[in-house]
Write a protein that holds these residues in place. Structure first.
Motif, PDB file in Angstrom:
ATOM      1  N   THR A  72       0.817  -1.215   0.000  1.00 41.87           N
ATOM      2  CA  THR A  72       0.000   0.000   0.000  1.00 41.87           C
ATOM      3  C   THR A  72       0.854   1.270   0.000  1.00 41.87           C
ATOM      4  O   THR A  72       0.342   2.349  -0.275  1.00 41.87           O
ATOM      5  N   LYS A  73       2.128   1.129   0.264  1.00 38.88           N
ATOM      6  CA  LYS A  73       3.047   2.277   0.207  1.00 38.88           C
ATOM      7  C   LYS A  73       3.460   2.611  -1.227  1.00 38.88           C
ATOM      8  O   LYS A  73       4.133   3.607  -1.453  1.00 38.88           O
ATOM      9  N   ILE A  74       3.067   1.759  -2.171  1.00 42.66           N
ATOM     10  CA  ILE A  74       3.368   2.013  -3.580  1.00 42.66           C
ATOM     11  C   ILE A  74       2.326   3.014  -4.081  1.00 42.66           C
ATOM     12  O   ILE A  74       1.138   2.703  -4.139  1.00 42.66           O
ATOM     13  N   THR A  75       2.785   4.193  -4.400  1.00 40.38           N
ATOM     14  CA  THR A  75       1.887   5.253  -4.847  1.00 40.38           C
ATOM     15  C   THR A  75       2.434   5.895  -6.114  1.00 40.38           C
ATOM     16  O   THR A  75       3.550   5.611  -6.530  1.00 40.38           O
ATOM     17  N   GLY A  76       1.654   6.764  -6.685  1.00 40.79           N
ATOM     18  CA  GLY A  76       2.105   7.487  -7.865  1.00 40.79           C
ATOM     19  C   GLY A  76       1.294   7.126  -9.088  1.00 40.79           C
ATOM     20  O   GLY A  76       0.271   6.442  -9.008  1.00 40.79           O
ATOM     21  N   MET A  77       1.766   7.596 -10.226  1.00 30.45           N
ATOM     22  CA  MET A  77       1.067   7.402 -11.490  1.00 30.45           C
ATOM     23  C   MET A  77       1.651   6.219 -12.259  1.00 30.45           C
ATOM     24  O   MET A  77       2.860   6.034 -12.280  1.00 30.45           O
ATOM     25  N   ARG A  82      -3.584   7.167 -11.049  1.00 28.93           N
ATOM     26  CA  ARG A  82      -2.971   7.238  -9.729  1.00 28.93           C
ATOM     27  C   ARG A  82      -3.283   5.920  -9.025  1.00 28.93           C
ATOM     28  O   ARG A  82      -4.449   5.561  -8.839  1.00 28.93           O
ATOM     29  N   ILE A  83      -2.252   5.184  -8.662  1.00 34.79           N
ATOM     30  CA  ILE A  83      -2.420   3.835  -8.101  1.00 34.79           C
ATOM     31  C   ILE A  83      -3.339   3.822  -6.890  1.00 34.79           C
ATOM     32  O   ILE A  83      -4.227   2.978  -6.780  1.00 34.79           O
ATOM     33  N   GLU A  84      -3.131   4.753  -5.982  1.00 34.70           N
ATOM     34  CA  GLU A  84      -3.914   4.750  -4.741  1.00 34.70           C
ATOM     35  C   GLU A  84      -5.393   5.055  -4.962  1.00 34.70           C
ATOM     36  O   GLU A  84      -6.207   4.853  -4.070  1.00 34.70           O
ATOM     37  N   GLU A  85      -5.775   5.494  -6.165  1.00 39.47           N
ATOM     38  CA  GLU A  85      -7.177   5.786  -6.459  1.00 39.47           C
ATOM     39  C   GLU A  85      -7.868   4.665  -7.241  1.00 39.47           C
ATOM     40  O   GLU A  85      -9.069   4.748  -7.503  1.00 39.47           O
ATOM     41  N   ILE A  86      -7.138   3.622  -7.609  1.00 37.09           N
ATOM     42  CA  ILE A  86      -7.732   2.500  -8.342  1.00 37.09           C
ATOM     43  C   ILE A  86      -8.611   1.712  -7.377  1.00 37.09           C
ATOM     44  O   ILE A  86      -8.145   1.240  -6.340  1.00 37.09           O
ATOM     45  N   MET A  91      -6.878  -4.957  -9.993  1.00 36.44           N
ATOM     46  CA  MET A  91      -6.216  -4.018 -10.893  1.00 36.44           C
ATOM     47  C   MET A  91      -5.159  -3.217 -10.138  1.00 36.44           C
ATOM     48  O   MET A  91      -4.078  -2.943 -10.672  1.00 36.44           O
ATOM     49  N   ARG A  92      -5.428  -2.874  -8.890  1.00 34.45           N
ATOM     50  CA  ARG A  92      -4.442  -2.161  -8.073  1.00 34.45           C
ATOM     51  C   ARG A  92      -3.196  -3.031  -7.884  1.00 34.45           C
ATOM     52  O   ARG A  92      -2.072  -2.544  -7.996  1.00 34.45           O
ATOM     53  N   LYS A  99       4.349  -0.752 -11.451  1.00 33.33           N
ATOM     54  CA  LYS A  99       5.087   0.372 -10.863  1.00 33.33           C
ATOM     55  C   LYS A  99       6.454  -0.085 -10.358  1.00 33.33           C
ATOM     56  O   LYS A  99       7.461   0.602 -10.570  1.00 33.33           O
ATOM     57  N   LEU A 100       6.502  -1.238  -9.707  1.00 28.54           N
ATOM     58  CA  LEU A 100       7.787  -1.764  -9.218  1.00 28.54           C
ATOM     59  C   LEU A 100       8.743  -2.020 -10.375  1.00 28.54           C
ATOM     60  O   LEU A 100       9.932  -1.693 -10.297  1.00 28.54           O
ATOM     61  N   VAL A 101       8.235  -2.593 -11.456  1.00 31.73           N
ATOM     62  CA  VAL A 101       9.060  -2.868 -12.630  1.00 31.73           C
ATOM     63  C   VAL A 101       9.542  -1.549 -13.241  1.00 31.73           C
ATOM     64  O   VAL A 101      10.717  -1.426 -13.615  1.00 31.73           O
TER      65      VAL A 101
END
Length: 116
Positions: A72-77, A82-86, A91-92, A99-101
Motif C-alpha cells: 500500500t506504500k506504492i503510490t504514484g502514477m 494514480r495507483i492509490e485511487e484504483i 487491478m491495483r 510500478k515496481l518494474v
C-alpha cells in the motif's frame, strides 16, 4: 470500468516483457524476480510454476502466497492512473507490479523499491 481483458492476460506473456524492459536499462533477472517475490510472496520455484502453467493475472494474484503488507506504500502514477485511487483490488495489485518494474527500469535502488 471493465478490466476483464487485462485480468485474462497470462503472466507468462507479461514476464518476458518486464524482463526485456529492465535488462535494456542494465538491471537483471534476479532484481526483477526480487521485486516480484517481495510483492507476491512467490519464490523462484513457485514463480516458475506460474509461468509454466500460463496463469492469467487473476489466478497469479489469487494464488500469490502473501501480498506484501507494505504494498500500500506504492503510490504514484502508472499508465495515466494514480495507483492509490484504483478501486478494483486486483487491478491495483497489477499496477503495483507495473510500478515496481518501472522503478527498477528507471534505476531506483532495490532498497527503496521494496519500501521496507
Amino acid at each position: 470500468m471493465d478490466y476483464t481483458r487485462v485480468f485474462r492476460m497470462s503472466f507468462a506473456s507479461i514476464y518476458p516483457l518486464y524482463l526485456t524492459k529492465v535488462e535494456k536499462k542494465g538491471r537483471t533477472k534476479e532484481e526483477l524476480d526480487t521485486v516480484i517475490f517481495w510483492l507476491t510472496g512467490y519464490d523462484e520455484k513457485t514463480l516458475q510454476k506460474q509461468i509454466e502453467i500460463k496463469s492469467d493475472l487473476e489466478t497469479f494474484f489469487a494464488q500469490a502466497p502473501q501480498l506484501n503488507e507494505n504494498a500500500t506504500k506504492i503510490t504514484g502514477m502508472i499508465c495515466g492512473y494514480r495507483i492509490e485511487e484504483i478501486q478494483d483490488p486486483l487491478m491495483r495489485q497489477i499496477r503495483y507490479m507495473d510500478k515496481l518494474v518501472d522503478e527498477l527500469a528507471k534505476g531506483r535502488a532495490i532498497e527503496k523499491i521494496l519500501r521496507n
